[in-house]
Design a protein around this motif. Structure first.
Motif, PDB file in Angstrom:
ATOM      1  N   GLU A 163       0.836  -1.193   0.000  1.00  0.00           N
ATOM      2  CA  GLU A 163       0.000   0.000   0.000  1.00  0.00           C
ATOM      3  C   GLU A 163       0.873   1.246   0.000  1.00  0.00           C
ATOM      4  O   GLU A 163       1.794   1.361   0.791  1.00  0.00           O
ATOM      5  N   ARG A 172      -5.770  -4.610   3.695  1.00  0.00           N
ATOM      6  CA  ARG A 172      -5.362  -3.488   4.539  1.00  0.00           C
ATOM      7  C   ARG A 172      -4.939  -4.007   5.901  1.00  0.00           C
ATOM      8  O   ARG A 172      -5.646  -4.778   6.529  1.00  0.00           O
ATOM      9  N   HIS A 173      -3.773  -3.577   6.344  1.00  0.00           N
ATOM     10  CA  HIS A 173      -3.253  -4.002   7.639  1.00  0.00           C
ATOM     11  C   HIS A 173      -3.422  -2.902   8.673  1.00  0.00           C
ATOM     12  O   HIS A 173      -3.228  -1.728   8.374  1.00  0.00           O
ATOM     13  N   PHE A 174      -3.756  -3.296   9.895  1.00  0.00           N
ATOM     14  CA  PHE A 174      -3.814  -2.345  10.996  1.00  0.00           C
ATOM     15  C   PHE A 174      -2.579  -2.536  11.870  1.00  0.00           C
ATOM     16  O   PHE A 174      -1.991  -3.627  11.906  1.00  0.00           O
ATOM     17  N   SER A 175      -2.242  -1.495  12.585  1.00  0.00           N
ATOM     18  CA  SER A 175      -0.990  -1.551  13.345  1.00  0.00           C
ATOM     19  C   SER A 175      -1.047  -2.562  14.485  1.00  0.00           C
ATOM     20  O   SER A 175      -0.019  -3.020  14.974  1.00  0.00           O
ATOM     21  N   ASP A 176      -2.235  -2.930  14.932  1.00  0.00           N
ATOM     22  CA  ASP A 176      -2.321  -3.893  16.029  1.00  0.00           C
ATOM     23  C   ASP A 176      -2.433  -5.328  15.523  1.00  0.00           C
ATOM     24  O   ASP A 176      -2.691  -6.241  16.305  1.00  0.00           O
ATOM     25  N   ARG A 189      -4.590  -6.613  13.271  1.00  0.00           N
ATOM     26  CA  ARG A 189      -5.816  -6.935  12.530  1.00  0.00           C
ATOM     27  C   ARG A 189      -5.569  -6.713  11.045  1.00  0.00           C
ATOM     28  O   ARG A 189      -4.755  -5.878  10.659  1.00  0.00           O
ATOM     29  N   ARG A 190      -6.283  -7.444  10.234  1.00  0.00           N
ATOM     30  CA  ARG A 190      -6.210  -7.159   8.810  1.00  0.00           C
ATOM     31  C   ARG A 190      -7.556  -7.404   8.162  1.00  0.00           C
ATOM     32  O   ARG A 190      -8.385  -8.168   8.668  1.00  0.00           O
ATOM     33  N   GLN A 191      -7.781  -6.743   7.053  1.00  0.00           N
ATOM     34  CA  GLN A 191      -9.020  -6.914   6.316  1.00  0.00           C
ATOM     35  C   GLN A 191      -8.682  -7.188   4.865  1.00  0.00           C
ATOM     36  O   GLN A 191      -7.944  -6.433   4.243  1.00  0.00           O
ATOM     37  N   LEU A 245      -9.784  -6.762   1.437  1.00  0.00           N
ATOM     38  CA  LEU A 245     -10.723  -5.833   0.831  1.00  0.00           C
ATOM     39  C   LEU A 245     -11.431  -6.445  -0.362  1.00  0.00           C
ATOM     40  O   LEU A 245     -12.618  -6.254  -0.558  1.00  0.00           O
ATOM     41  N   ASP A 247     -10.844 -13.029   7.587  1.00  0.00           N
ATOM     42  CA  ASP A 247     -10.341 -11.675   7.357  1.00  0.00           C
ATOM     43  C   ASP A 247     -11.059 -10.991   6.203  1.00  0.00           C
ATOM     44  O   ASP A 247     -11.075  -9.770   6.103  1.00  0.00           O
TER      45      ASP A 247
END
Lengths: 244, 244
Positions: A51, A70-74, A76-78, A80, A190
DNA sequence: CGCGTTCTTGACTGCTTTCAAAGATGGTGG
DNA sequence: CCACCATCTTTGAAAGCAGTCAAGAACGCG
């Protein structure tokens, strides 16, 4: 030991899908096969573009499944959206210089460069196919939003399976209401906004209710019409896109 | 009694937004104002185009909020994306003849036809602005997926508010960390994949924690930086889109 | 001022998550 | 050919976030 995949073999899905999206002339078909004969292989979990990184040139997926993530800093990921054989990738809708999301191989994949469409009057089939592909991609994204926004876990799975079936069928990779499903349940979770534990339980329950069968990586839908009713599923309105 | 809105007034947001997306020459600015001087008014809840109906010509929203919506047969609905002043609407990414989703006025709105971009070398600013607008739209959709797929109710609200602020700011409709929010909590719920009751409770709690203030239709963010950290919010990467 | 819509609040239910650990499965090297 | 390890699937128990149902308060428009 699986048979060595020659390029003709691996180009088939892409060829079929593109030629179903628009009429391609012989030159264009040749260009696709030509491009497919210089494939690139990626192992599962390998990122193609991150990204925000320069988008690079457009590709066509030949084999395997990829995802925009999309990755989150904690942690988690989604997921898309999914990219399936015959799908174009590497461009957003517009020719954006930077990738709007990370593109990752969800399974081992094979891909190649997307042949450039010619701009002339004749032989604009490829350009049309790409445009159609982008239009479908948007529809899939809209459906993904409605799916995770308003459907229950059961319904999400059903809706998703129906979409995957239609998309894979378009590339000649599904038939008789069955399709290969190479994802782990965690990847599925996810994508659907659930946890892998709950995907597992939901899948079990769907099997018990005989809505699907799921063995050795193949999902068999028992009654697609009934399933479609359960979630208001309407197949992608391809007919509405072109003039046909 | 509010002052009668003249077209110059109502064109301001669209003009500002478009000229921030790409450099527009005088002719183009004039074309925008010209188009805005023949506005169309729609009351709240009125549909502009129904899903599957002929898409019609592209428009630009001048005032008010619209949404792309998907309806389910049992009454559930999902707001897929928001259309704010200065946004283009009426086309998917590609020039699809049929609307991929229902477009509805969420508040009373004012819109006008989108001026045709000229194709020449000179004065292609409008085309560029439209392309940028479409690229942003895709980013907003990706963010919407990640938002409802992986964030908690609290986080969804925060993430959404940050996006709305940035988008409205781009059109000159927000400043000092505050922006107008004309939606009912039910509409908000339909966008975020929640129920209106839970949106209400979450909003209350955010007020109690002094994360926001929300009075008379205006949301005031107390500390955008902190909020952004809570949800991993990155503003739309506009810089990455064009070469600037 | 009156009515309809929207906002609030309470009590209760339940779908989904979390945490943990025990089975399967598949590929690899000895 | 089998042991072994990593990954993935399955299951249980408990907690929690969000949904449902209902009703009263507040708001805004005509």
């Amino acid at each position: 030991m699986k048979p060595r995949l020659d390029s003709a073999q691996s180009a088939r899905a892409a060829e079929l899908r593109l030629s179903r999206l628009a009429r391609l002339d012989d030159d264009e078909l040749r260009a696709v096969r030509q491009a497919a004969s210089f494939p690139q292989r990626l192992p599962a979990h390998r990122e193609l573009v991150a990204e925000g990184a320069p988008a690079g040139e457009p590709h066509i997926l030949l084999e395997g499944w990829m995802g925009r993530i999309r990755h989150f800093s904690d942690g988690r990921r989604q997921i898309l959206s999914f990219i399936l054989p015959g799908d174009r990738l590497g461009v957003g809708q517009q020719n954006q210089p930077r990738a709007a999301a990370t593109v990752t191989a969800l399974t081992p994949v094979l891909l190649c460069r997307a042949p450039q469409p010619r701009s002339g009057r004749v032989g604009a089939g490829l350009a049309e196919a790409y445009a159609m592909s982008a239009a479908l991609e948007e529809q899939y994204m809209l459906r993904q939003i409605a799916r995770i926004g308003r459907l229950s876990a059961h319904e999400r799975l059903i809706d998703w399976m129906l979409e995957m079936y239609d998309r894979l069928e378009l590339a000649g990779l599904a038939e008789a209401d069955a399709f290969p499903m190479p994802l782990t349940q965690e990847a599925l979770a996810d994508a659907l906004g659930l946890t892998s534990v709950h995907v597992n339980r939901t899948l079990q329950s769907m099997r018990r209710e005989r809505l699907i069968e799921f063995r050795s990586g193949v999902i068999q839908l028992s009654d697609p019409r009934q399933l479609a009713n359960m979630v208001d599923y309407r197949p992608p309105t391809m007919a509405g896109l072109s003039a046909r």
